[in-house]
Design a protein around this motif. Structure first.
Motif: not given
Length: 268
Positions: A151-152, A154
């Motif tokens: 997530d980070q 992306t």
């Protein structure tokens, strides 16, 4: 004195079709590049990942069973075959975006040459969408990366893409800011300066993400990243050239009328 014959301006549909076609050609060429030069690096990285997984597995039998299940799910042959489909679809999508950007921004571009305008837009996209993100967050092979940070990574990548596009926009505005009649080198310097300021600020604000293990071969990592960049450069250069060539055949601008045509018009 020659007259001019005004042709009907090409419609967005006609421009879009040419953009999609150019994108398809560019995507297939990028697929050829990625398959011939990139896939061997991916195979080598996957081999390293599998060797590390087997070494860390509590039992060799469990590791082998898990590996067989993953292989049955998506085989490497299937991934390689799908590579061309993926690059073709990506090329078509980028071709559509390029055609849309050309339609929206064409009148604001300070050039009377349609081909030059198309190449300029493709070059701007290459700088903002590819080169700026590549320097901050270069791609990593399959054996590199922590699933918990996806997530980070992306969010960081999407942020640097936006920053890259803003940097291109700032560079264009700055290149037009000098007074009328200013030398070309001054405009280029102003545009480059504004572009670099935005990029540097973005690089400083965004976090660094380095998950490459020390044991990973540096040469393989370097070659993988270079071929990944080469695939993107191949796509955008091919897209710009193909789109410019198709636009040149489309026409749609004022065209001088020859004396013979002028005489024929008077006779009629």
């Amino acid at each position: 004195m020659p007259l001019t014959e005004r042709r009907t301006a090409p419609t967005y549909g006609a421009i879009l079709i040419r953009g999609l076609l150019a994108g398809l050609v560019a995507g297939l060429l990028a697929g050829v590049f990625a398959y011939s030069l990139g896939e061997p690096k991916v195979d080598a990285a996957i081999a390293i990942e599998e060797a590390a997984a087997q070494a860390e597995a509590p039992a060799a039998g469990e590791a082998g069973h898990s590996h067989d299940e993953e292989e049955a799910l998506v085989s490497r042959d299937g991934q390689k075959g799908g590579l061309f489909l993926a690059t073709a679809l990506y090329g078509v999508a980028m071709g559509g975006l390029l055609a849309t950007a050309y339609t929206v921004l064409r009148r604001r571009l300070r050039t009377a040459d349609d081909s030059r305008a198309a190449l300029g837009l493709a070059g701007a996209a290459l700088a903002g969408l590819v080169l700026v993100p590549f320097v901050k967050y270069p791609p990593n092979p399959p054996a590199v990366g922590d699933p918990s940070t996806i997530d980070q990574r992306t969010i960081g990548y999407l942020a640097i893409v936006v920053i890259g596009l803003v940097a291109v926009w700032a560079g264009v505005l700055a290149s037009r800011s000098p007074r009328s009649g200013a030398p070309e080198w001054l405009r280029l310097l102003a545009g480059l300066g504004a572009f670099l300021v935005v990029v540097v600020v973005g690089y400083v604000l965004l976090p660094n993400i380095d998950e490459v293990p020390e044991t990973f071969p540096p040469s393989l990592l370097y070659n993988f990243r270079i071929t990944s960049l080469g695939t993107q450069v191949t796509l955008w250069v091919s897209l710009g050239i193909a789109f410019a060539a198709l636009l040149a055949r489309l026409g749609g601008r004022d065209k001088p009328v020859t004396p013979a045509v002028e005489a024929e018009s008077v006779a009629v």
